[in-house]
Each structure stands twice: as structure tokens, then as C-alpha cells.
Design a protein around this motif. Sequence first.
Motif: not given
Length: 265
Positions: A59-62, A71-74, A79-81, A166-169
Motif C-alpha cells: 500500500s501507499q501508506d506502508i 513517495v511518488f508513482p513515476p 497530474i497530482s500526487p 480522476f479518483e472519485p470525489g
Amino acid sequence: MPKEDIAPYLRNLALKREFERQGLDLDAVMEYTPLDLDLENRRLQNLLNFIDQYRKCGSQDIMETIANGYVFPPIFPLISPESDWYRFEQWMKGEIISKKLLDQLPEEISLRKPAEIDDDEIEKAIEQLIESLEKAGCGASLYDDIPARLVYTYLYEVLHETIEVFEPGGGFWFFDGCSGYCPGCFQRPWCEFGQSSCWNEDEEAGKMHLIEELSQYVCATPQSLAILQQLQAEQDAAFERFEAENPYPGMGLSQRDEEWRAKLN
């Protein structure tokens, strides 16, 4: 041919085969640089490294807990984190992360081709399109006084464009009709920059170059070329002064920026 000449090419093939082996659609998240295979190979390797870390952590959190920071997905486009993470995780699941805007609307709309709408209906049709865009988390802002049929045609075409989800919301796409290419823009006669920049197409036409769709609304005269040339010269001089007074190493995402981003991961 020396081995070192084909080494980047062979490495490029090997990296791409690894994505195929993992069942990942590389085209959906990669911006290729075929004229610079070393850069492309670094992008591919950075993404593979990130995928490996993500799978180990789950996961992103871990990942961010272990890294003690963001950390940033390459992936591309950047667009945005929040958007990049959402698209990355959807991509890892095999989900589609870009599709026609029309297919992203929360509800179906009655969409008619511009030629099918009478003049007395066009304003109402524009309102309906803008309302639908807003419900999908999008907005549109065009120059004032543009003929309604041109506005509707643009919005109709926008709805058929393929864009990243985009992510929901979260997230918001905003359409202003500007591609940066004035000779091909339907807003040029109403745009201050479009009216004051001189392009090769203007020089070739001997006047301001306008697309065919504008012919029933406006026309350009030969005198317009001299005006454009003068205004362009003034803009160029002003920009040269600005650069001299404000030296800056570069704009946009440079190779150095990418390497910095990768190191943070």
C-alpha cells in the motif's frame, strides 16, 4: 556494429518485455523518448523498481511509512500526487485509467451533433453540456462573444476526447479551448494573444491565418499581417528583456527533475 551502440536498444526491449511478463499495459502510463533511449530506459527501470517496492509493501501508506516521507508513482502524465496514486493503483489492478470524457459522465445525456441543432436551440444545448461537464467534475471557460455554435462544437468535441480518470470525489479538469497553437484555434479572433502573435501560417497566407470554421463569422485582411509582425516583434523584445532580468535554468519537467523524483522513492 559495436555492441555499445545496440546496448540501450537491447536493454529497452528487455525492460518492455518485463512489463509484458507482468501483464501491465505500459502504454497507459509511459511517456516514451525514442530519440533518447537512455532516458526512456531510466524511466522504465524506475517504474519497475517502484512496482517492486509497492508489491512488497502492499500500500501507499506502508511505503511512505518506511520511507518516512512521501513517495511518488513515476507514471505519466504527472497530474497530482493524489491523481497519480489513484491511477497507478487502478493500473496495477488492470483497470482502464483513461477513457472518453463522455463515458465518465455520471449520467447519460442526449448529445446531438452541432449540425443537428437549430440556432434557437443552441444556447440551451450549451447550458446542458456545461451542466453535464460540471457533474463529471469538469469546467469550461471560453472567451466572451464567441458565436454559440462554435462554443457548442468545441464542447461536443471535448466530450469525445480521451482523458485520464480522476479518483472519485477528487480532481478537476478545466477546458479553456487553448492548445497554444493560434493558427488552428477557433478563439483566435477573440483572444488577445492570438491577435498579437505572428506565426509561419500567417506569413504564408499574407494575413492572419484563420481556420475554415471561422469564415462565416470573421475574415482577415492583408493589413493584419503587418500588425501581427509589429506586435510579435514587441513581444519578442519584451521577452528578451524579461529573460535577461530573470535568468532561470529551465521550465517544465527536466531530466534532473525526474532523477530527483526517483531518488525520493
